[in-house]
Design a protein around this motif. Structure first.
Motif, PDB file in Angstrom:
ATOM      1  N   GLU A   1       0.831  -1.196   0.000  1.00  0.00           N
ATOM      2  CA  GLU A   1       0.000   0.000   0.000  1.00  0.00           C
ATOM      3  C   GLU A   1       0.871   1.253   0.000  1.00  0.00           C
ATOM      4  OE1 GLU A   1      -3.264   0.296  -0.209  1.00  0.00           O
ATOM      5  OE2 GLU A   1      -3.547  -1.879  -0.362  1.00  0.00           O
ATOM      6  N   ALA A   2       0.355   2.307  -0.623  1.00  0.00           N
ATOM      7  CA  ALA A   2       1.099   3.565  -0.691  1.00  0.00           C
ATOM      8  C   ALA A   2       1.427   4.092   0.702  1.00  0.00           C
ATOM      9  CB  ALA A   2       0.296   4.602  -1.479  1.00  0.00           C
ATOM     10  N   SER A   3       0.487   3.961   1.643  1.00  0.00           N
ATOM     11  CA  SER A   3       0.702   4.452   3.002  1.00  0.00           C
ATOM     12  C   SER A   3       1.843   3.720   3.700  1.00  0.00           C
ATOM     13  CB  SER A   3      -0.580   4.302   3.825  1.00  0.00           C
ATOM     14  OG  SER A   3      -1.005   2.952   3.843  1.00  0.00           O
ATOM     15  N   PHE A   4       2.108   2.477   3.280  1.00  0.00           N
ATOM     16  CA  PHE A   4       3.220   1.711   3.839  1.00  0.00           C
ATOM     17  C   PHE A   4       4.540   2.080   3.178  1.00  0.00           C
ATOM     18  CE2 PHE A   4       6.019  -2.027   3.560  1.00  0.00           C
ATOM     19  CZ  PHE A   4       6.209  -2.291   4.909  1.00  0.00           C
ATOM     20  N   VAL A   5       4.505   2.275   1.872  1.00  0.00           N
ATOM     21  CA  VAL A   5       5.727   2.523   1.105  1.00  0.00           C
ATOM     22  C   VAL A   5       6.253   3.944   1.274  1.00  0.00           C
ATOM     23  CG1 VAL A   5       6.636   2.727  -1.236  1.00  0.00           C
ATOM     24  CG2 VAL A   5       5.249   0.756  -0.612  1.00  0.00           C
ATOM     25  N   ALA A   6       5.363   4.939   1.225  1.00  0.00           N
ATOM     26  CA  ALA A   6       5.767   6.340   1.159  1.00  0.00           C
ATOM     27  C   ALA A   6       6.761   6.768   2.243  1.00  0.00           C
ATOM     28  CB  ALA A   6       4.538   7.249   1.183  1.00  0.00           C
ATOM     29  N   PRO A   7       6.554   6.416   3.531  1.00  0.00           N
ATOM     30  CA  PRO A   7       7.509   6.872   4.550  1.00  0.00           C
ATOM     31  C   PRO A   7       8.946   6.446   4.308  1.00  0.00           C
ATOM     32  CG  PRO A   7       5.494   6.074   5.580  1.00  0.00           C
ATOM     33  CD  PRO A   7       5.415   5.687   4.133  1.00  0.00           C
ATOM     34  N   PHE A   8       9.144   5.302   3.694  1.00  0.00           N
ATOM     35  CA  PHE A   8      10.507   4.832   3.458  1.00  0.00           C
ATOM     36  C   PHE A   8      11.232   5.684   2.417  1.00  0.00           C
ATOM     37  CE2 PHE A   8       8.374   1.097   5.220  1.00  0.00           C
ATOM     38  CZ  PHE A   8       9.291   0.709   6.179  1.00  0.00           C
ATOM     39  N   PHE A   9      10.463   6.420   1.595  1.00  0.00           N
ATOM     40  CA  PHE A   9      11.106   7.267   0.589  1.00  0.00           C
ATOM     41  C   PHE A   9      11.817   8.451   1.235  1.00  0.00           C
ATOM     42  CE2 PHE A   9      11.250  10.271  -3.027  1.00  0.00           C
ATOM     43  CZ  PHE A   9      11.915   9.447  -3.931  1.00  0.00           C
ATOM     44  N   TYR A  10      11.470   8.757   2.492  1.00  0.00           N
ATOM     45  CA  TYR A  10      12.172   9.838   3.181  1.00  0.00           C
ATOM     46  C   TYR A  10      13.621   9.468   3.481  1.00  0.00           C
ATOM     47  CZ  TYR A  10       7.578  11.914   3.658  1.00  0.00           C
ATOM     48  OH  TYR A  10       6.342  12.459   3.378  1.00  0.00           O
ATOM     49  N   ALA A  11      13.985   8.215   3.255  1.00  0.00           N
ATOM     50  CA  ALA A  11      15.394   7.818   3.371  1.00  0.00           C
ATOM     51  C   ALA A  11      16.259   8.563   2.359  1.00  0.00           C
ATOM     52  CB  ALA A  11      15.533   6.315   3.159  1.00  0.00           C
ATOM     53  N   THR A  12      15.636   9.177   1.352  1.00  0.00           N
ATOM     54  CA  THR A  12      16.385  10.004   0.400  1.00  0.00           C
ATOM     55  C   THR A  12      17.210  11.045   1.132  1.00  0.00           C
ATOM     56  OG1 THR A  12      14.603   9.740  -1.215  1.00  0.00           O
ATOM     57  CG2 THR A  12      16.188  11.494  -1.638  1.00  0.00           C
ATOM     58  N   LEU A  13      16.641  11.608   2.187  1.00  0.00           N
ATOM     59  CA  LEU A  13      17.357  12.626   2.964  1.00  0.00           C
ATOM     60  C   LEU A  13      18.588  12.029   3.640  1.00  0.00           C
ATOM     61  CD1 LEU A  13      17.500  15.485   4.076  1.00  0.00           C
ATOM     62  CD2 LEU A  13      15.953  14.781   5.912  1.00  0.00           C
ATOM     63  N   VAL A  14      18.462  10.805   4.144  1.00  0.00           N
ATOM     64  CA  VAL A  14      19.603  10.137   4.777  1.00  0.00           C
ATOM     65  C   VAL A  14      20.700   9.892   3.750  1.00  0.00           C
ATOM     66  CG1 VAL A  14      20.365   8.073   6.011  1.00  0.00           C
ATOM     67  CG2 VAL A  14      18.100   9.063   6.483  1.00  0.00           C
ATOM     68  N   PHE A  15      20.325   9.386   2.588  1.00  0.00           N
ATOM     69  CA  PHE A  15      21.311   9.136   1.535  1.00  0.00           C
ATOM     70  C   PHE A  15      21.971  10.445   1.088  1.00  0.00           C
ATOM     71  CE2 PHE A  15      18.768   5.198   0.851  1.00  0.00           C
ATOM     72  CZ  PHE A  15      19.790   4.282   0.961  1.00  0.00           C
ATOM     73  N   ALA A  16      21.184  11.498   0.914  1.00  0.00           N
ATOM     74  CA  ALA A  16      21.735  12.774   0.472  1.00  0.00           C
ATOM     75  C   ALA A  16      22.745  13.309   1.475  1.00  0.00           C
ATOM     76  CB  ALA A  16      20.608  13.793   0.259  1.00  0.00           C
ATOM     77  N   THR A  17      22.405  13.207   2.751  1.00  0.00           N
ATOM     78  CA  THR A  17      23.321  13.667   3.800  1.00  0.00           C
ATOM     79  C   THR A  17      24.604  12.845   3.797  1.00  0.00           C
ATOM     80  OG1 THR A  17      21.419  14.319   5.166  1.00  0.00           O
ATOM     81  CG2 THR A  17      23.544  14.093   6.267  1.00  0.00           C
ATOM     82  N   LEU A  18      24.465  11.541   3.670  1.00  0.00           N
ATOM     83  CA  LEU A  18      25.636  10.658   3.658  1.00  0.00           C
ATOM     84  C   LEU A  18      26.512  10.930   2.447  1.00  0.00           C
ATOM     85  CD1 LEU A  18      27.163   8.229   4.829  1.00  0.00           C
ATOM     86  CD2 LEU A  18      25.660   6.737   3.499  1.00  0.00           C
ATOM     87  N   TYR A  19      25.920  11.032   1.266  1.00  0.00           N
ATOM     88  CA  TYR A  19      26.697  11.295   0.050  1.00  0.00           C
ATOM     89  C   TYR A  19      27.437  12.623   0.152  1.00  0.00           C
ATOM     90  CZ  TYR A  19      23.745   7.677  -2.176  1.00  0.00           C
ATOM     91  OH  TYR A  19      23.086   6.511  -2.502  1.00  0.00           O
ATOM     92  N   ASP A  20      26.755  13.660   0.646  1.00  0.00           N
ATOM     93  CA  ASP A  20      27.362  14.987   0.751  1.00  0.00           C
ATOM     94  C   ASP A  20      28.554  14.962   1.703  1.00  0.00           C
ATOM     95  OD1 ASP A  20      27.230  17.485  -0.378  1.00  0.00           O
ATOM     96  OD2 ASP A  20      25.802  18.312   1.069  1.00  0.00           O
ATOM     97  N   PHE A  21      28.427  14.179   2.763  1.00  0.00           N
ATOM     98  CA  PHE A  21      29.514  14.072   3.733  1.00  0.00           C
ATOM     99  C   PHE A  21      30.697  13.308   3.141  1.00  0.00           C
ATOM    100  CE2 PHE A  21      31.499  11.335   7.012  1.00  0.00           C
ATOM    101  CZ  PHE A  21      32.189  12.330   7.715  1.00  0.00           C
ATOM    102  N   LEU A  22      30.419  12.175   2.484  1.00  0.00           N
ATOM    103  CA  LEU A  22      31.490  11.345   1.962  1.00  0.00           C
ATOM    104  C   LEU A  22      32.238  12.000   0.800  1.00  0.00           C
ATOM    105  CD1 LEU A  22      29.772   7.817   2.002  1.00  0.00           C
ATOM    106  CD2 LEU A  22      31.493   8.706   3.589  1.00  0.00           C
ATOM    107  N   VAL A  23      31.507  12.717  -0.048  1.00  0.00           N
ATOM    108  CA  VAL A  23      32.119  13.275  -1.255  1.00  0.00           C
ATOM    109  C   VAL A  23      32.593  14.714  -1.056  1.00  0.00           C
ATOM    110  CG1 VAL A  23      31.733  13.838  -3.687  1.00  0.00           C
ATOM    111  CG2 VAL A  23      30.733  11.766  -2.710  1.00  0.00           C
ATOM    112  N   PHE A  24      31.781  15.540  -0.381  1.00  0.00           N
ATOM    113  CA  PHE A  24      32.116  16.966  -0.245  1.00  0.00           C
ATOM    114  C   PHE A  24      32.422  17.373   1.198  1.00  0.00           C
ATOM    115  CE2 PHE A  24      29.534  16.783  -4.134  1.00  0.00           C
ATOM    116  CZ  PHE A  24      30.364  17.447  -5.014  1.00  0.00           C
TER     117      PHE A  24
END
Length: 293
Positions: free
Chosen positions: A239-262
């Motif tokens: 269900e969309a209500s189950f899946v959608a919250p996990f997409f907020y992991a984008t913020l975690v990935f963005a923070t991690l990538y920015d730290f590792l690369v820049f």
């Protein structure tokens, strides 16, 4: 690829997390291209062109492989959706060159809030107290991230905000298309029209990319296509209500990538603002999922 699939929540979570990582990866690569890390900086219009060009190639291959045919497309709706999507992507890539990826990503999560506002104006939707409360919470988070004090305000944050507005307006046209046309057809037409728009805009800013920049542009397009593939298939398994919250992991990935690369570390203001925005956006997503059930 877009046919109903048996429910499988663990696979849905995995696919959503993959989509999140891919989307954050596109923003990271856009930042690398736009800041000169891979050669002479390219204009955001040229970066978004690469995104549509290579995503078109990836989705076009999928169309050929599945032998899909275009059936009765609502071209005017597709054109409006693609124009807004192209604008939102371009603005997001521009913002990524000037502010931390975590901030740009968090502000982009305001798009469902703006989508709600546009739905009220153009679709005549009614909004209750919970949805208004969710929108207010997310907007408070936005004000925190914009840092409106004279000594801390970053004008480039307005680029991310404009991207969220454009992507929120795009949701109106996505709603009109969903359920009326096949998912792969929607993605294909979106990338065809988006590529046409991006190609016209590219004429004003073209410069020859370096070898590493060509690879990064190709990666942006293919990562975006892969993210769309993963997310659509995740939605088919839960269900969309189950899946959608996990997409907020984008913020975690963005923070991690920015730290590792820049080597960019989020400060207390970034963490607070992002947390508040996600809380509001998550509440809004939960409420809209309840409305549909």
């Amino acid at each position: 690829m877009f046919t109903p699939t048996a429910a499988n929540p663990p696979i849905a979570v995995l696919l959503t997390l993959c989509a999140s990582g891919f989307v954050a990866g596109t923003t990271l690569l856009a930042k690398a291209i736009g800041t000169g890390a891979l050669g002479e900086p390219l204009h955001p219009l040229q970066i978004s062109h690469g995104r549509f060009l290579f995503a078109f190639l990836a989705i076009g291959i999928a169309m050929l492989a599945t032998r899909r045919r275009i059936e009765k497309p609502a071209l005017a709706t597709h054109a409006a959706r693609s124009l807004l999507g192209w604008g939102g992507v371009t603005l997001m890539f521009a913002a990524a060159a000037f502010i931390p990826l975590a901030d740009a990503t968090a502000i982009s999560f305001l798009n469902p809030v703006f989508g709600m506002f546009f739905a009220i104006l153009f679709l005549g939707e009614t909004v209750g107290r919970v949805r208004w409360t969710a929108a207010a919470i997310a907007l408070i988070g936005m004000m925190i991230l914009l840092r409106p004090a004279p000594d801390s305000f970053r004008p480039a944050s307005l680029l991310a905000l404009a991207a969220a507005v454009a992507l929120g307006a795009e949701l109106i046209f996505i709603k009109r298309l969903s359920g009326r046309e096949a998912g792969l057809q929607i993605l294909f037409i979106n990338n065809v029209i988006g590529l046409c728009i991006a190609s016209l805009a590219l004429l004003a800013v073209w410069q020859a990319p370096s070898g590493p920049q060509w690879l990064a542009l190709a990666a942006i397009g293919f990562l975006m296509a892969a993210a769309q593939f993963c997310f659509v298939n995740a939605m088919a398994r839960a269900e969309a209500s189950f899946v959608a919250p996990f997409f907020y992991a984008t913020l975690v990935f963005a923070t991690l990538y920015d730290f590792l690369v820049f080597d960019v570390r989020p400060d207390a203001v970034s963490v607070t603002g992002a947390t508040v925005i996600i809380a509001g956006a998550a509440l809004l997503a939960w409420r809209e999922a309840r409305i549909r059930t």
